[in-house]
Design a protein around this motif. Structure first.
Motif, PDB file in Angstrom:
ATOM      1  N   PHE A  60      -6.793  12.952  55.221  1.00  0.00           N
ATOM      2  CA  PHE A  60      -5.482  12.960  55.883  1.00  0.00           C
ATOM      3  C   PHE A  60      -4.513  12.018  55.165  1.00  0.00           C
ATOM      4  O   PHE A  60      -3.355  12.384  54.892  1.00  0.00           O
ATOM      5  N   VAL A  61      -4.961  10.807  54.870  1.00  0.00           N
ATOM      6  CA  VAL A  61      -4.102   9.828  54.183  1.00  0.00           C
ATOM      7  C   VAL A  61      -3.648  10.380  52.834  1.00  0.00           C
ATOM      8  O   VAL A  61      -2.463  10.285  52.476  1.00  0.00           O
ATOM      9  N   VAL A  62      -4.572  10.959  52.094  1.00  0.00           N
ATOM     10  CA  VAL A  62      -4.226  11.485  50.776  1.00  0.00           C
ATOM     11  C   VAL A  62      -3.219  12.625  50.895  1.00  0.00           C
ATOM     12  O   VAL A  62      -2.239  12.701  50.132  1.00  0.00           O
ATOM     13  N   ARG A  63      -3.423  13.519  51.842  1.00  0.00           N
ATOM     14  CA  ARG A  63      -2.489  14.641  52.019  1.00  0.00           C
ATOM     15  C   ARG A  63      -1.079  14.146  52.338  1.00  0.00           C
ATOM     16  O   ARG A  63      -0.086  14.631  51.777  1.00  0.00           O
ATOM     17  N   GLU A  64      -0.989  13.174  53.232  1.00  0.00           N
ATOM     18  CA  GLU A  64       0.332  12.677  53.626  1.00  0.00           C
ATOM     19  C   GLU A  64       1.000  11.921  52.484  1.00  0.00           C
ATOM     20  O   GLU A  64       2.216  12.032  52.290  1.00  0.00           O
ATOM     21  N   CYS A  65       0.244  11.155  51.736  1.00  0.00           N
ATOM     22  CA  CYS A  65       0.818  10.447  50.586  1.00  0.00           C
ATOM     23  C   CYS A  65       1.261  11.440  49.512  1.00  0.00           C
ATOM     24  O   CYS A  65       2.290  11.240  48.860  1.00  0.00           O
ATOM     25  N   ALA A 176      -6.734  14.979  44.931  1.00  0.00           N
ATOM     26  CA  ALA A 176      -5.366  14.462  45.019  1.00  0.00           C
ATOM     27  C   ALA A 176      -4.495  15.220  46.011  1.00  0.00           C
ATOM     28  O   ALA A 176      -3.466  14.702  46.458  1.00  0.00           O
ATOM     29  N   ASP A 177      -4.880  16.447  46.366  1.00  0.00           N
ATOM     30  CA  ASP A 177      -4.110  17.210  47.345  1.00  0.00           C
ATOM     31  C   ASP A 177      -4.715  17.133  48.744  1.00  0.00           C
ATOM     32  O   ASP A 177      -4.257  17.807  49.670  1.00  0.00           O
ATOM     33  N   GLY A 178      -5.763  16.332  48.907  1.00  0.00           N
ATOM     34  CA  GLY A 178      -6.387  16.153  50.214  1.00  0.00           C
ATOM     35  C   GLY A 178      -7.564  17.064  50.478  1.00  0.00           C
ATOM     36  O   GLY A 178      -8.239  16.916  51.498  1.00  0.00           O
ATOM     37  N   ARG A 179      -7.816  18.013  49.580  1.00  0.00           N
ATOM     38  CA  ARG A 179      -9.014  18.835  49.754  1.00  0.00           C
ATOM     39  C   ARG A 179     -10.258  18.000  49.500  1.00  0.00           C
ATOM     40  O   ARG A 179     -10.220  16.996  48.781  1.00  0.00           O
ATOM     41  N   ARG A 454      -6.047  13.025  29.328  1.00  0.00           N
ATOM     42  CA  ARG A 454      -4.741  13.242  29.969  1.00  0.00           C
ATOM     43  C   ARG A 454      -4.663  14.635  30.582  1.00  0.00           C
ATOM     44  O   ARG A 454      -4.073  14.820  31.657  1.00  0.00           O
ATOM     45  N   ALA A 455      -5.246  15.628  29.897  1.00  0.00           N
ATOM     46  CA  ALA A 455      -5.222  16.996  30.424  1.00  0.00           C
ATOM     47  C   ALA A 455      -6.008  17.092  31.729  1.00  0.00           C
ATOM     48  O   ALA A 455      -5.580  17.759  32.680  1.00  0.00           O
ATOM     49  N   ILE A 456      -7.162  16.437  31.781  1.00  0.00           N
ATOM     50  CA  ILE A 456      -7.970  16.436  33.007  1.00  0.00           C
ATOM     51  C   ILE A 456      -7.217  15.732  34.128  1.00  0.00           C
ATOM     52  O   ILE A 456      -7.161  16.201  35.272  1.00  0.00           O
ATOM     53  N   LYS A 457      -6.614  14.585  33.807  1.00  0.00           N
ATOM     54  CA  LYS A 457      -5.839  13.838  34.799  1.00  0.00           C
ATOM     55  C   LYS A 457      -4.700  14.696  35.343  1.00  0.00           C
ATOM     56  O   LYS A 457      -4.484  14.779  36.569  1.00  0.00           O
ATOM     57  N   HIS A 458      -3.962  15.358  34.464  1.00  0.00           N
ATOM     58  CA  HIS A 458      -2.823  16.166  34.909  1.00  0.00           C
ATOM     59  C   HIS A 458      -3.278  17.349  35.762  1.00  0.00           C
ATOM     60  O   HIS A 458      -2.616  17.721  36.733  1.00  0.00           O
ATOM     61  N   THR A 459      -4.421  17.925  35.410  1.00  0.00           N
ATOM     62  CA  THR A 459      -4.931  19.069  36.165  1.00  0.00           C
ATOM     63  C   THR A 459      -5.367  18.676  37.569  1.00  0.00           C
ATOM     64  O   THR A 459      -5.052  19.354  38.555  1.00  0.00           O
ATOM     65  N   LEU A 460      -6.091  17.574  37.683  1.00  0.00           N
ATOM     66  CA  LEU A 460      -6.622  17.155  38.983  1.00  0.00           C
ATOM     67  C   LEU A 460      -5.611  16.366  39.809  1.00  0.00           C
ATOM     68  O   LEU A 460      -5.725  16.308  41.043  1.00  0.00           O
TER      69      LEU A 460
END
Length: 489
Positions: A60-65, A176-179, A454-460
């Motif tokens: 929940f916290v991650v989704r809201e942030c 990062a999207d709360g999933r 960087r590509a992995i970071k940007h994707t996730l």
């Protein structure tokens, strides 16, 4: 700016409504301990320290942030050493309340724990069930499993059991999207595609937030012997290691190295410690053999190896722990070393790794180079000889101004890290990259590897909200709104 301020206030209200006022700390005094790491190199800033109780509240916290575009800095015990847990503005997400042991499966030899479990508690739970969880660190009474995983912690038993990557079978991770990715499988074999857990282990919270893990357990040692050895040089210590590995195999649980200067400052600053050997020796090794078999005659085996090593000139002196208390006292000489260095003034630290075959060569070459650069500098090179991980720390010359010495940190990085790189080593062994080594990676890491990272970071984490500014730079957005942690004087 007014819109941004209102949006942040709305976020705090939303988090407070779900988690409760006691779990969303905004008072500066309440947040203070989360803003500075153990070594006090950086001071960060935060809107709040949020303390969820379970995985769903973390999600929940991650989704809201994510909706608000607010950075999240996950924290466990905040015992890190490289600035990786210092907040980059935004919200500090403390995992301390996720501290349940979910399951212990004795037949599968696994334990499923939440990320906020203190390492010592996991060790004790395994011990009570007749098993061993072998990760052991100086901070084990306060560090937490999530941080151990995020930095791929090693410790003193890596030689026998491996680091956290080898000790982990499955993870549960909030993305990062709360999933939530549920990879909590206690499987030794699973070839259904990519091994996703290894992406998150060692990522320092930049790719996802680990909330639980399935960890391996091992038979509890029933026989154990400890010895403290004096050698004339790191090369002789390496020769002894090679001989012991050949004779003892996986019964060789630990082979820790420390210099005479390191032993000296432990004896100086820790009341009750006693010099274990007569006289001084340039190099020391703390050795442990262990076995799950009660009748394993480890002492006889170790005495035979050390006796021959003495005749061959590999060692100068040795003592075996004659009791559990004596063995613990010998271990204390090594375990107190990290802490007492600060009592000798400024310390410039390097956590590096080279191939085991070159570890003695590295110690001697780097020591010579640093001493030539600054007369009076005191080298404290110690660590895990068996896996090539050396903590190459430099204590200030006696009488030198501490701040003037620490101002030379980057200069000595070039000296030490150039030598490490020339030996095909790593400038970050077990403490991680965090802030302090992020820009160093650009100098030493393969450019293609950095592009892949960087590509992995940007994707996730396309918004770059998970622990931004750490490990790899992603062009952190809106630095005026979320400034980087400040370097403390």
């Amino acid at each position: 700016m007014a819109i941004e301020t209102a949006a942040r206030a709305a976020l705090i209200d939303t988090l407070t409504e779900r988690l409760g006022t006691a779990a969303v700390l905004t008072n500066p005094g309440d947040m203070e301990s989360a803003l500075v790491e153990l070594r006090g190199l950086y001071r960060g800033q935060a809107l709040a320290v949020v303390r969820p109780r379970d995985r769903d509240e973390v999600a929940f916290v991650v989704r809201e942030c994510a909706k608000a575009g607010v950075p999240i800095v996950p924290q466990g015990g905040n015992t890190g050493l490289v600035g990786g847990g210092v907040p980059y503005g935004g919200v500090v997400l403390s995992l301390a309340r996720l501290d349940r042991i979910r399951e212990l499966d004795p037949v599968n030899a696994t334990i499923t724990v939440e990320a906020g479990c203190i390492l010592k508690s996991v060790q004790e739970t395994a011990d009570e069930a007749g098993y061993l969880f072998p990760l052991s660190l100086a901070s084990e009474g306060s560090c937490r499993i999530g941080g151990n995983l995020a930095t791929n912690a090693g410790g003193t038993a890596v030689l026998r059991y491996g680091n956290m990557r080898e000790l982990t079978l499955g993870l549960e991770v909030v993305l990062a999207d709360g999933r939530v990715w549920n990879g909590l499988k206690g499987l030794r074999k699973d070839n259904t595609g990519y091994d996703l857990k290894d992406i998150f282990i060692g990522s320092e919270g930049t790719l996802g937030i680990i909330t639980a893990a399935v960890l391996k357990l091992f038979p509890k040692p029933q026989a154990r012997v400890t010895a403290f050895i004096g050698c004339a040089s790191p090369h002789r210590a390496l020769d002894l290691f090679d001989r012991l590995r050949e004779v003892a195999g996986d019964q060789l649980t630990a082979f820790e190295y420390m210099p005479d200067f390191g032993l000296g400052i432990v004896l100086k600053h820790r009341p009750g410690t006693v010099r274990p050997l007569s006289g001084h020796h340039a190099s020391y090794a703390l050795i442990e053999l262990s076995s799950p078999q009660k009748d394993a005659d480890l002492q006889r085996r170790l005495e035979a190896v050390l006796g021959q090593a003495l005749e061959d000139g590999l060692i100068e002196d040795a003592v075996l722990g004659a009791s559990e208390a004596q063995s613990l006292a010998l271990w204390g000489l090594r375990e107190n070393l990290s802490e007492v260095q600060r009592l000798e003034g400024g310390s410039i630290k390097h956590d590096v790794a080279v191939p085991v075959s070159r570890v003695a060569e590295f110690i001697e070459a780097a020591t010579k180079a640093c001493e030539a650069e600054m007369p009076g500098i005191r080298v404290c090179a110690f660590g895990h000889f068996g896996d090539g991980n050396i903590h190459f720390n430099l204590s200030q010359p006696i009488g030198m101004d501490k701040d003037a010495f620490l101002a030379q940190w980057e200069h000595f990085n070039r000296i030490v890290h150039d030598i490490v790189h020339g030996m095909n080593g790593s400038i970050a062994a077990e403490h991680g990259v965090g802030l302090i080594k992020r820009d160093e990676l650009v100098l030493y890491k393969d450019p293609v590897a950095l592009d892949l990272m960087r590509a992995i970071k940007h994707t996730l984490d396309p918004q770059n909200i998970l622990n931004p500014g750490k490990v790899v730079a992603m062009g952190e957005s809106n630095p005026a709104t979320f400034p980087a942690p400040a370097i403390l004087p």
